[in-house]
Motif scaffolding. Sequence first.
Motif, PDB file in Angstrom:
ATOM      1  N   MET A   1       0.828  -1.196   0.000  1.00 21.14           N
ATOM      2  CA  MET A   1       0.000   0.000   0.000  1.00 21.14           C
ATOM      3  C   MET A   1       0.871   1.259   0.000  1.00 21.14           C
ATOM      4  N   PHE A   2       1.911   1.227   0.821  1.00 18.04           N
ATOM      5  CA  PHE A   2       2.807   2.382   0.888  1.00 18.04           C
ATOM      6  C   PHE A   2       3.458   2.652  -0.462  1.00 18.04           C
ATOM      7  N   ARG A   3       3.917   1.575  -1.130  1.00 16.51           N
ATOM      8  CA  ARG A   3       4.565   1.765  -2.431  1.00 16.51           C
ATOM      9  C   ARG A   3       3.582   2.334  -3.453  1.00 16.51           C
ATOM     10  N   SER A   4       2.340   1.845  -3.423  1.00 19.53           N
ATOM     11  CA  SER A   4       1.339   2.324  -4.375  1.00 19.53           C
ATOM     12  C   SER A   4       1.065   3.808  -4.174  1.00 19.53           C
ATOM     13  N   VAL A   5       0.866   4.215  -2.912  1.00 19.26           N
ATOM     14  CA  VAL A   5       0.590   5.620  -2.617  1.00 19.26           C
ATOM     15  C   VAL A   5       1.798   6.488  -2.957  1.00 19.26           C
ATOM     16  N   ARG A   6       2.990   5.976  -2.684  1.00 17.69           N
ATOM     17  CA  ARG A   6       4.205   6.742  -2.992  1.00 17.69           C
ATOM     18  C   ARG A   6       4.314   7.010  -4.486  1.00 17.69           C
ATOM     19  N   HIS A   7       4.056   5.979  -5.307  1.00 21.75           N
ATOM     20  CA  HIS A   7       4.116   6.168  -6.759  1.00 21.75           C
ATOM     21  C   HIS A   7       3.072   7.178  -7.224  1.00 21.75           C
ATOM     22  N   MET A   8       1.877   7.112  -6.635  1.00 20.60           N
ATOM     23  CA  MET A   8       0.833   8.056  -7.032  1.00 20.60           C
ATOM     24  C   MET A   8       1.210   9.486  -6.658  1.00 20.60           C
ATOM     25  N   ILE A   9       1.805   9.663  -5.497  1.00 23.67           N
ATOM     26  CA  ILE A   9       2.232  10.997  -5.070  1.00 23.67           C
ATOM     27  C   ILE A   9       3.311  11.539  -5.997  1.00 23.67           C
ATOM     28  N   TYR A  10       4.252  10.681  -6.383  1.00 22.99           N
ATOM     29  CA  TYR A  10       5.296  11.110  -7.321  1.00 22.99           C
ATOM     30  C   TYR A  10       4.677  11.561  -8.646  1.00 22.99           C
ATOM     31  N   ASP A  11       3.676  10.798  -9.125  1.00 25.00           N
ATOM     32  CA  ASP A  11       3.000  11.169 -10.374  1.00 25.00           C
ATOM     33  C   ASP A  11       2.287  12.511 -10.225  1.00 25.00           C
ATOM     34  N   LEU A  12       1.607  12.698  -9.099  1.00 22.65           N
ATOM     35  CA  LEU A  12       0.880  13.950  -8.872  1.00 22.65           C
ATOM     36  C   LEU A  12       1.829  15.142  -8.794  1.00 22.65           C
ATOM     37  N   ILE A  13       2.975  14.963  -8.158  1.00 22.76           N
ATOM     38  CA  ILE A  13       3.954  16.046  -8.071  1.00 22.76           C
ATOM     39  C   ILE A  13       4.467  16.427  -9.457  1.00 22.76           C
ATOM     40  N   GLU A  14       4.728  15.420 -10.278  1.00 17.50           N
ATOM     41  CA  GLU A  14       5.220  15.692 -11.633  1.00 17.50           C
ATOM     42  C   GLU A  14       4.159  16.389 -12.471  1.00 17.50           C
ATOM     43  N   TRP A  15       2.916  15.902 -12.393  1.00 13.29           N
ATOM     44  CA  TRP A  15       1.833  16.512 -13.171  1.00 13.29           C
ATOM     45  C   TRP A  15       1.546  17.935 -12.691  1.00 13.29           C
ATOM     46  N   ARG A  16       1.634  18.170 -11.384  1.00 17.57           N
ATOM     47  CA  ARG A  16       1.418  19.521 -10.845  1.00 17.57           C
ATOM     48  C   ARG A  16       2.454  20.491 -11.415  1.00 17.57           C
ATOM     49  N   SER A  17       3.712  20.025 -11.511  1.00 18.26           N
ATOM     50  CA  SER A  17       4.757  20.876 -12.081  1.00 18.26           C
ATOM     51  C   SER A  17       4.457  21.218 -13.530  1.00 18.26           C
ATOM     52  N   GLN A  18       3.922  20.246 -14.272  1.00 23.66           N
ATOM     53  CA  GLN A  18       3.585  20.499 -15.673  1.00 23.66           C
ATOM     54  C   GLN A  18       2.444  21.505 -15.789  1.00 23.66           C
ATOM     55  N   ILE A  19       1.466  21.393 -14.888  1.00 28.80           N
ATOM     56  CA  ILE A  19       0.337  22.323 -14.928  1.00 28.80           C
ATOM     57  C   ILE A  19       0.789  23.738 -14.584  1.00 28.80           C
ATOM     58  N   LEU A  20       1.623  23.884 -13.552  1.00 25.66           N
ATOM     59  CA  LEU A  20       2.082  25.200 -13.122  1.00 25.66           C
ATOM     60  C   LEU A  20       3.075  25.828 -14.092  1.00 25.66           C
ATOM     61  N   SER A  21       3.664  25.024 -14.962  1.00 25.90           N
ATOM     62  CA  SER A  21       4.646  25.571 -15.902  1.00 25.90           C
ATOM     63  C   SER A  21       4.007  26.522 -16.898  1.00 25.90           C
ATOM     64  N   GLY A  22       2.717  26.310 -17.194  1.00 26.48           N
ATOM     65  CA  GLY A  22       2.007  27.188 -18.125  1.00 26.48           C
ATOM     66  C   GLY A  22       2.406  27.002 -19.567  1.00 26.48           C
ATOM     67  N   THR A  23       3.056  25.904 -19.895  1.00 21.15           N
ATOM     68  CA  THR A  23       3.520  25.681 -21.277  1.00 21.15           C
ATOM     69  C   THR A  23       2.650  24.689 -22.045  1.00 21.15           C
ATOM     70  N   LEU A  24       1.661  24.107 -21.389  1.00 14.20           N
ATOM     71  CA  LEU A  24       0.840  23.093 -22.045  1.00 14.20           C
ATOM     72  C   LEU A  24      -0.296  23.746 -22.819  1.00 14.20           C
ATOM     73  N   PRO A  25      -0.615  23.223 -24.005  1.00  9.00           N
ATOM     74  CA  PRO A  25      -1.796  23.694 -24.740  1.00  9.00           C
ATOM     75  C   PRO A  25      -3.071  23.400 -23.948  1.00  9.00           C
ATOM     76  N   GLN A  26      -4.154  24.063 -24.311  1.00  8.35           N
ATOM     77  CA  GLN A  26      -5.392  23.937 -23.552  1.00  8.35           C
ATOM     78  C   GLN A  26      -5.940  22.509 -23.564  1.00  8.35           C
ATOM     79  N   ASP A  27      -5.863  21.847 -24.717  1.00  8.55           N
ATOM     80  CA  ASP A  27      -6.402  20.485 -24.787  1.00  8.55           C
ATOM     81  C   ASP A  27      -5.585  19.523 -23.930  1.00  8.55           C
TER      82      ASP A  27
END
Length: 220
Positions: free
Chosen positions: A1-27
């Motif tokens: 369970m810990f490993r699963s949650v850890r991987h999900m948190i890592y994914d969320l952190i990476e995706w959050r950085s992409q969203i905050l970068s402001g470089t992604l197209p709207q779609d």
Amino acid sequence: MFRSVRHMIYDLIEWRSQILSGTLPQDELKELKKKVTAKIDYGNRILDLDLVVRDEDGNILDPEQTSTISLFRAHEIASKQVEERLQEEKSQKQNIDINRQAKFAATPSFALFVNLKNVVCKIGEDAEVLMSLYDPLESKFISENYLVRWSSCGLPKDIDRLHNLRAVFTDLGSKDLKREKISFVCQIVRVGRMELRDNNTRKLTSGLRRPFGVAGTSSG
């Protein structure tokens, strides 16, 4: 369970950085937000937390401004999506387990470790000691040879390997476990003159390989 949650948190952190970068197209930004909310809902489900009801764009529905029926239907849709994701994860895990079992059955499942201490055999010349596994019922060798070159002085030719003559027979699989008998065979090949007592310098030969001895032990 810990490993699963850890991987999900890592994914969320990476995706959050992409969203905050402001470089992604709207779609792409819209699709990434959906992926983020789906990951959060999935994580809440496996952690037995409350399911957050969202609209089509992934925004949290306000119960003060949304009717009870709309909240109920949105909750049903969200629950169905999470359950489908859980079933998909379960199916993928089962496929991985099946592939691992098939791979394990097809690859070597055990090995034999051999440690050569000494060769007590009066030869008089250099020799080659070959060790291998043999099937006496099929009358064939089932492994490659482990070769040790032995000098006439009673020591390994490669003195640096003294007390370190080790080998592992790794080409053994489930088929070999089913063999009725397996023999460990040691062959000794003398390397030198044609005849040990040949003192005629004119006929003196060297480097000839002649069978000298053999020994074996069997297990079933």
